[in-house]
Design a protein around this motif. Structure first.
Motif, mmCIF file in Angstrom:
data_model
loop_
_atom_site.group_PDB
_atom_site.id
_atom_site.type_symbol
_atom_site.label_atom_id
_atom_site.label_comp_id
_atom_site.label_asym_id
_atom_site.label_seq_id
_atom_site.Cartn_x
_atom_site.Cartn_y
_atom_site.Cartn_z
ATOM 1 N N SER A 1 -28.174 52.165 -97.373
ATOM 2 C CA SER A 1 -27.621 51.769 -96.077
ATOM 3 C C SER A 1 -26.111 51.959 -95.995
ATOM 4 O O SER A 1 -25.534 52.025 -94.897
ATOM 5 C CB SER A 1 -27.965 50.296 -95.795
ATOM 6 O OG SER A 1 -27.399 49.455 -96.790
ATOM 7 N N LEU A 2 -25.449 52.058 -97.158
ATOM 8 C CA LEU A 2 -23.995 52.217 -97.172
ATOM 9 C C LEU A 2 -23.546 53.674 -97.171
ATOM 10 O O LEU A 2 -22.356 53.947 -97.020
ATOM 11 C CB LEU A 2 -23.405 51.525 -98.406
ATOM 12 C CG LEU A 2 -23.517 50.002 -98.478
ATOM 13 C CD1 LEU A 2 -22.802 49.483 -99.720
ATOM 14 C CD2 LEU A 2 -22.930 49.352 -97.232
ATOM 15 N N VAL A 3 -24.482 54.593 -97.341
ATOM 16 C CA VAL A 3 -24.119 56.013 -97.451
ATOM 17 C C VAL A 3 -23.312 56.501 -96.258
ATOM 18 O O VAL A 3 -22.214 57.080 -96.431
ATOM 19 C CB VAL A 3 -25.371 56.883 -97.670
ATOM 20 C CG1 VAL A 3 -25.018 58.366 -97.549
ATOM 21 C CG2 VAL A 3 -25.982 56.598 -99.034
ATOM 22 N N PRO A 4 -23.783 56.310 -95.002
ATOM 23 C CA PRO A 4 -22.980 56.828 -93.872
ATOM 24 C C PRO A 4 -21.614 56.172 -93.754
ATOM 25 O O PRO A 4 -20.637 56.827 -93.370
ATOM 26 C CB PRO A 4 -23.864 56.514 -92.650
ATOM 27 C CG PRO A 4 -24.791 55.438 -93.098
ATOM 28 C CD PRO A 4 -25.034 55.703 -94.550
ATOM 29 N N PHE A 5 -21.529 54.881 -94.082
ATOM 30 C CA PHE A 5 -20.241 54.187 -94.003
ATOM 31 C C PHE A 5 -19.256 54.728 -95.040
ATOM 32 O O PHE A 5 -18.065 54.900 -94.758
ATOM 33 C CB PHE A 5 -20.447 52.687 -94.205
ATOM 34 C CG PHE A 5 -21.289 52.035 -93.138
ATOM 35 C CD1 PHE A 5 -20.751 51.745 -91.895
ATOM 36 C CD2 PHE A 5 -22.627 51.738 -93.379
ATOM 37 C CE1 PHE A 5 -21.523 51.139 -90.917
ATOM 38 C CE2 PHE A 5 -23.403 51.150 -92.401
ATOM 39 C CZ PHE A 5 -22.857 50.855 -91.165
ATOM 40 N N PHE A 6 -19.769 54.994 -96.250
ATOM 41 C CA PHE A 6 -18.889 55.506 -97.298
ATOM 42 C C PHE A 6 -18.478 56.951 -97.032
ATOM 43 O O PHE A 6 -17.344 57.340 -97.327
ATOM 44 C CB PHE A 6 -19.572 55.389 -98.667
ATOM 45 C CG PHE A 6 -19.206 54.139 -99.403
ATOM 46 C CD1 PHE A 6 -18.191 54.123 -100.345
ATOM 47 C CD2 PHE A 6 -19.859 52.956 -99.140
ATOM 48 C CE1 PHE A 6 -17.837 52.974 -101.003
ATOM 49 C CE2 PHE A 6 -19.517 51.783 -99.794
ATOM 50 C CZ PHE A 6 -18.501 51.789 -100.740
ATOM 51 N N LYS A 7 -19.358 57.741 -96.473
ATOM 52 C CA LYS A 7 -18.987 59.117 -96.142
ATOM 53 C C LYS A 7 -17.895 59.140 -95.078
ATOM 54 O O LYS A 7 -16.942 59.922 -95.166
ATOM 55 C CB LYS A 7 -20.216 59.900 -95.672
ATOM 56 C CG LYS A 7 -21.174 60.268 -96.807
ATOM 57 C CD LYS A 7 -22.280 61.179 -96.311
ATOM 58 C CE LYS A 7 -23.150 61.637 -97.480
ATOM 59 N NZ LYS A 7 -24.229 62.560 -97.055
ATOM 60 N N ASN A 8 -18.024 58.255 -94.107
ATOM 61 C CA ASN A 8 -16.996 58.159 -93.076
ATOM 62 C C ASN A 8 -15.679 57.655 -93.668
ATOM 63 O O ASN A 8 -14.592 58.145 -93.322
ATOM 64 C CB ASN A 8 -17.469 57.223 -91.972
ATOM 65 C CG ASN A 8 -16.468 57.113 -90.835
ATOM 66 O OD1 ASN A 8 -16.129 58.105 -90.196
ATOM 67 N ND2 ASN A 8 -15.987 55.906 -90.587
#
Length: 304
Positions: free
Chosen positions: A178-185
């Motif tokens: 669930s944190l993947v998109p937040f960390f990529k951003n």
């Protein structure tokens, strides 16, 4: 002991600790305890250090009785003084040290429920919330999270590699999907900050041991950059060089200079509890062991 002689003694302590690759935090802590020990006994020269067992015993007893310190604090002071006598002064402590021991209190741990954790996370925002979610989702300690490098996160395997954790051990933990998109951003913003630093002739981070000499350009490569960088460059306490550093809580030293191309405002970049009127940062020093390979060719997350 005079200020000059005290400084020479502490310099000798630092030299031995750096030779043995002790953490910069341990170095500062030990030097402070040794300084307090010298002041407590009113020492004027190194000859006053003779008879260490009784003097250590008196100092530790003072900490427990008058200082009312915790057991762990007293143990830390004892470790610092034993290090001074055995490793720096090469003096064996043959006699027993029978100091009055501080009372060790055993507290029952309090565990937050999922609902309580979710409520706390909802009250956070920005970088602080991202770090808190990583701590909760991957089981990292605070120091492990803020020391993460870009190459330590593997989005494909949903894994995060912790380098030189407790006990100087490496381990791999799960990375919440669930944190993947937040960390990529988040890393896109870090990438922009890194490019801004490079354009200004900066962008270099600390590399462990002798990797800076072996791989001269690795310190500026993307994979070695901190996942959570500070908003300012800092002077390395062990080398005096200006470096990009990791985000740290507010108990560290003040920044050397602000980046001209920093992300947003101070309040946006360092939300509570990390926000301060003048953010403080710390350059971690040679004692922290990191990946033993340069990032070239093994980057887990390609630049945006």
């Amino acid at each position: 002991m005079s200020t000059t002689k005290e400084r020479k003694l502490l310099d000798a302590v630092r030299d031995v600790m750096r030779l043995r690759h002790y953490s910069i935090h341990t170095e500062r802590s030990y030097c402070e305890w040794i300084r307090k020990f010298v002041i407590f006994h009113g020492m004027k020269s190194r000859e006053d250090l003779v008879g260490g067992e009784k003097k250590i015993e008196a100092f530790l007893t003072h900490l427990a009785v008058q200082g009312k310190v915790a057991s762990a604090t007293q143990n830390q002071a004892m470790n610092a003084l034993v290090f001074l006598y055995k490793k720096v002064l090469n003096h064996d402590l043959s006699e027993a040290i029978n100091a009055i021991r501080a009372h060790r209190k055993i507290n029952v741990p309090e565990v937050m429920t999922r609902q309580e954790t979710a409520k706390v996370l909802s009250l956070m925002s920005g970088t602080a919330q991202l770090i808190a979610k990583l701590l909760y989702g991957s089981g990292l300690r605070m120091s492990e999270a803020i020391r993460l490098r870009v190459q330590d996160i593997n989005f494909e395997l949903k894994a995060v590699t912790i380098r030189s954790g407790k006990g100087d051990k490496d381990r791999v933990s799960t990375f919440p999907e669930s944190l993947v998109p937040f960390f990529k951003n988040h890393l896109k913003k870090v990438w922009e900050l890194h490019q801004s630093d490079l354009a200004q002739g900066a962008g270099e981070v600390y590399l462990p041991h002798a990797l800076t000499r072996k791989y001269r350009n690795a310190a500026k490569e993307w994979g070695w950059q901190y996942v959570f960088p500070a908003n300012a460059l800092s002077e390395d306490p062990r080398g005096g060089k200006s470096r990009a550093t990791m985000l740290t809580p507010a108990w560290s030293i003040r920044p050397l200079k602000q980046r001209s191309g920093r992300r947003g405002s101070q309040k946006e970049s360092l939300p509570t509890p990390f926000a301060t009127a003048s953010p403080r940062i710390f350059c971690n020093g040679a004692a922290i062991s990191e990946p033993s390979r340069p990032c070239s060719g093994i980057m887990m997350f390609p630049p945006p």
